[in-house]
Structures are given as structure tokens and as C-alpha cells.
Design a protein around this motif. Structure first.
Motif, PDB file in Angstrom:
ATOM      1  N   LEU A 164     144.901 -49.579  37.754  1.00  0.00           N
ATOM      2  CA  LEU A 164     144.721 -50.812  38.521  1.00  0.00           C
ATOM      3  C   LEU A 164     143.860 -51.836  37.786  1.00  0.00           C
ATOM      4  O   LEU A 164     143.867 -53.022  38.148  1.00  0.00           O
ATOM      5  N   THR A 165     143.126 -51.412  36.761  1.00  0.00           N
ATOM      6  CA  THR A 165     142.361 -52.384  35.977  1.00  0.00           C
ATOM      7  C   THR A 165     143.285 -53.351  35.236  1.00  0.00           C
ATOM      8  O   THR A 165     142.873 -54.454  34.892  1.00  0.00           O
ATOM      9  N   LEU A 166     144.536 -52.952  35.029  1.00  0.00           N
ATOM     10  CA  LEU A 166     145.494 -53.839  34.367  1.00  0.00           C
ATOM     11  C   LEU A 166     145.929 -55.000  35.259  1.00  0.00           C
ATOM     12  O   LEU A 166     146.498 -55.973  34.768  1.00  0.00           O
ATOM     13  N   VAL A 167     145.644 -54.914  36.545  1.00  0.00           N
ATOM     14  CA  VAL A 167     146.003 -56.001  37.468  1.00  0.00           C
ATOM     15  C   VAL A 167     145.223 -57.274  37.112  1.00  0.00           C
ATOM     16  O   VAL A 167     145.691 -58.386  37.375  1.00  0.00           O
ATOM     17  N   TYR A 168     144.058 -57.111  36.481  1.00  0.00           N
ATOM     18  CA  TYR A 168     143.312 -58.297  36.049  1.00  0.00           C
ATOM     19  C   TYR A 168     144.135 -59.160  35.099  1.00  0.00           C
ATOM     20  O   TYR A 168     144.037 -60.390  35.110  1.00  0.00           O
ATOM     21  N   SER A 169     144.957 -58.533  34.257  1.00  0.00           N
ATOM     22  CA  SER A 169     145.812 -59.300  33.340  1.00  0.00           C
ATOM     23  C   SER A 169     146.866 -60.086  34.112  1.00  0.00           C
ATOM     24  O   SER A 169     147.172 -61.230  33.761  1.00  0.00           O
ATOM     25  N   LEU A 170     147.421 -59.492  35.160  1.00  0.00           N
ATOM     26  CA  LEU A 170     148.372 -60.218  36.007  1.00  0.00           C
ATOM     27  C   LEU A 170     147.691 -61.379  36.718  1.00  0.00           C
ATOM     28  O   LEU A 170     148.263 -62.464  36.868  1.00  0.00           O
ATOM     29  N   TYR A 171     146.468 -61.134  37.157  1.00  0.00           N
ATOM     30  CA  TYR A 171     145.714 -62.190  37.831  1.00  0.00           C
ATOM     31  C   TYR A 171     145.442 -63.353  36.874  1.00  0.00           C
ATOM     32  O   TYR A 171     145.489 -64.521  37.280  1.00  0.00           O
ATOM     33  N   ASP A 172     145.194 -63.025  35.604  1.00  0.00           N
ATOM     34  CA  ASP A 172     144.960 -64.083  34.622  1.00  0.00           C
ATOM     35  C   ASP A 172     146.192 -64.951  34.401  1.00  0.00           C
ATOM     36  O   ASP A 172     146.065 -66.132  34.065  1.00  0.00           O
ATOM     37  N   LEU A 173     147.383 -64.376  34.569  1.00  0.00           N
ATOM     38  CA  LEU A 173     148.605 -65.174  34.470  1.00  0.00           C
ATOM     39  C   LEU A 173     148.630 -66.276  35.539  1.00  0.00           C
ATOM     40  O   LEU A 173     149.197 -67.340  35.332  1.00  0.00           O
ATOM     41  N   ILE A 174     148.014 -65.999  36.670  1.00  0.00           N
ATOM     42  CA  ILE A 174     147.927 -66.988  37.743  1.00  0.00           C
ATOM     43  C   ILE A 174     146.735 -67.916  37.524  1.00  0.00           C
ATOM     44  O   ILE A 174     146.811 -69.130  37.715  1.00  0.00           O
ATOM     45  N   LEU A 175     145.621 -67.328  37.077  1.00  0.00           N
ATOM     46  CA  LEU A 175     144.362 -68.068  36.976  1.00  0.00           C
ATOM     47  C   LEU A 175     144.348 -69.078  35.830  1.00  0.00           C
ATOM     48  O   LEU A 175     143.877 -70.206  36.011  1.00  0.00           O
ATOM     49  N   PHE A 176     144.845 -68.699  34.654  1.00  0.00           N
ATOM     50  CA  PHE A 176     144.739 -69.581  33.484  1.00  0.00           C
ATOM     51  C   PHE A 176     145.430 -70.932  33.670  1.00  0.00           C
ATOM     52  O   PHE A 176     144.851 -71.963  33.313  1.00  0.00           O
ATOM     53  N   PRO A 177     146.641 -70.989  34.238  1.00  0.00           N
ATOM     54  CA  PRO A 177     147.223 -72.330  34.479  1.00  0.00           C
ATOM     55  C   PRO A 177     146.417 -73.159  35.482  1.00  0.00           C
ATOM     56  O   PRO A 177     146.312 -74.374  35.342  1.00  0.00           O
ATOM     57  N   ILE A 178     145.833 -72.496  36.464  1.00  0.00           N
ATOM     58  CA  ILE A 178     145.011 -73.216  37.442  1.00  0.00           C
ATOM     59  C   ILE A 178     143.772 -73.804  36.769  1.00  0.00           C
ATOM     60  O   ILE A 178     143.337 -74.911  37.102  1.00  0.00           O
ATOM     61  N   LEU A 179     143.224 -73.069  35.787  1.00  0.00           N
ATOM     62  CA  LEU A 179     142.045 -73.547  35.065  1.00  0.00           C
ATOM     63  C   LEU A 179     142.378 -74.613  34.024  1.00  0.00           C
ATOM     64  O   LEU A 179     141.481 -75.133  33.367  1.00  0.00           O
ATOM     65  N   GLY A 180     143.669 -74.910  33.847  1.00  0.00           N
ATOM     66  CA  GLY A 180     144.063 -76.004  32.960  1.00  0.00           C
ATOM     67  C   GLY A 180     144.446 -75.587  31.557  1.00  0.00           C
ATOM     68  O   GLY A 180     144.545 -76.443  30.672  1.00  0.00           O
ATOM     69  N   PHE A 181     144.679 -74.318  31.315  1.00  0.00           N
ATOM     70  CA  PHE A 181     145.115 -73.883  29.992  1.00  0.00           C
ATOM     71  C   PHE A 181     146.590 -74.230  29.798  1.00  0.00           C
ATOM     72  O   PHE A 181     147.388 -74.129  30.720  1.00  0.00           O
ATOM     73  N   SER A 182     146.929 -74.621  28.571  1.00  0.00           N
ATOM     74  CA  SER A 182     148.333 -74.899  28.275  1.00  0.00           C
ATOM     75  C   SER A 182     149.076 -73.588  28.052  1.00  0.00           C
ATOM     76  O   SER A 182     148.475 -72.540  27.839  1.00  0.00           O
TER      77      SER A 182
END
Length: 191
Positions: free
Chosen positions: A113-131
Motif C-alpha cells: 500500500l505504500t505504492l499508493v503514494y505514487s498513484l496519489y502523486d499522479l493526481i497531486l503533481f498536475p494540481i501543483l502546476g507541474f508540466s
């Protein structure tokens, strides 16, 4: 849930929240890489205690301690993922205990379940403005870091469970004895 009628059970829950918070806060300073990869010992402790302790206690301990660790280490953007992951880790152990009787395998499955953080980053990074060009290498490095964290969580969690279970059995269940709450179960069935 009948166990939460005992003040002793609530006190132990609060004590474990504090213990996992302190371990998590101190392990926040151990970095896996030069980026934001954190070697989080508290996940291993959470999984080992979830295998040792019967009942719903770790369903409360996991999310609250994870919340406190993220808030104190300025990782507030990860709060939703942390709360969900740290609730699902003990829940998966509780659910699989009915099927699998080997705690080390339960720790192994829950550490994924620690790998879910990587899935969360797929959602989070565009919200934070990353290209999109910036996201791909970040996700790959994040996946590598979370994979290392998963292996460390499993290995350390299995070792901690082995030691805690050994001490618990040798001491006549002084670390954890769930039968001392049986009177509450009987009392709740009568009412």
C-alpha cells in the motif's frame, strides 16, 4: 468496537498513537535519496502492531498517527493519501487474518500500500502546476523510492513482529492480551 468502552483500551490507543508519531517524526530525518524520499519506520511499526493486536485499535492509530506525522513534517499535501493508506494497512491485515494465518505474509501484502503514494502523486503533481514533461521523471523516481520504502517496511515490519510476538509469548502476553476485554463483549451482547 466493544473494546472502546474500556478506558484502558482508549489509553493504550493514545499511547500507540504517540509512539508511532514519535518514531515517524524522528524517522522523517532519515532520507532515502537527495529528493523527498523519506525512510518511514512508523509504517513498519504500524504493520507489526496490527498483526499483534486484535481488534479495531490500529484502525484508529494508523490514520491519526499518520496525520500527525504529515502535519508536523510539513507534508500536508499528502494528508488524504496518508489517512487512507494508514487506514487500509491495518484493515487489510484484519480482513486477511481470516484467510491467511501467517502474519509475515499479511505484512508483505499490506506493505504494498505504500505504492499508493505514487498513484496519489499522479493526481497531486498536475494540481501543483507541474508540466507533463516534469511529471514523468518525478513519478519514476517516486516509484523507485516508494518501492524501496515498501521493501524496508516489509523487512522491518516482519522483524518487529517477530520480536514483539516472541516477547509477548515469553512474558505471558504482557505486551498484548485481548482476552482481558472479553467481559465487555459479553456485556454488550447482554444489552
Amino acid at each position: 468496537m466493544y473494546r472502546f468502552k474500556s478506558s484502558n483500551y482508549i489509553s493504550v490507543t493514545a499511547l500507540l498513537i504517540a509512539l508511532i508519531f514519535v518514531v515517524g517524526y524522528l524517522s522523517h530525518f532519515i532520507s532515502i535519496s537527495s529528493q523527498e524520499g523519506i525512510f518511514q519506520i512508523s509504517d513498519a511499526l504500524l504493520l507489526s502492531l496490527a498483526c499483534l493486536i486484535e481488534g479495531p485499535m490500529m484502525l484508529v492509530v494508523g490514520p491519526i498517527s499518520g496525520l500527525l506525522i504529515d502535519v508536523s513534517s510539513d507534508a500536508v499535501q499528502y494528508l488524504p493519501a496518508t489517512i487512507i493508506i494508514h487506514f487500509l494497512m491495518p484493515l487489510l491485515i484484519i480482513m486477511l487474518k481470516k484467510i491467511i494465518n501467517w502474519p509475515y505474509l499479511l505484512i508483505f501484502f499490506s506493505s504494498f500500500l505504500t505504492l499508493v503514494y505514487s498513484l496519489y502523486d499522479l493526481i497531486l503533481f498536475p494540481i501543483l502546476g507541474f508540466s507533463e514533461a516534469e511529471i514523468k521523471p518525478l513519478i519514476i523516481s517516486d516509484l523507485i523510492i516508494n518501492s524501496i520504502q515498501m521493501v524496508i517496511t516489509f523487512a522491518l515490519g516482519a522483524f518487529l513482529y517477530w520480536q514483539l510476538n516472541l516477547i509477548n509469548n515469553r512474558s505471558g502476553h504482557r505486551i498484548w492480551n485481548d482476552t482481558k476485554y472479553d467481559y465487555l463483549k459479553i456485556k454488550s451482547k447482554i444489552n
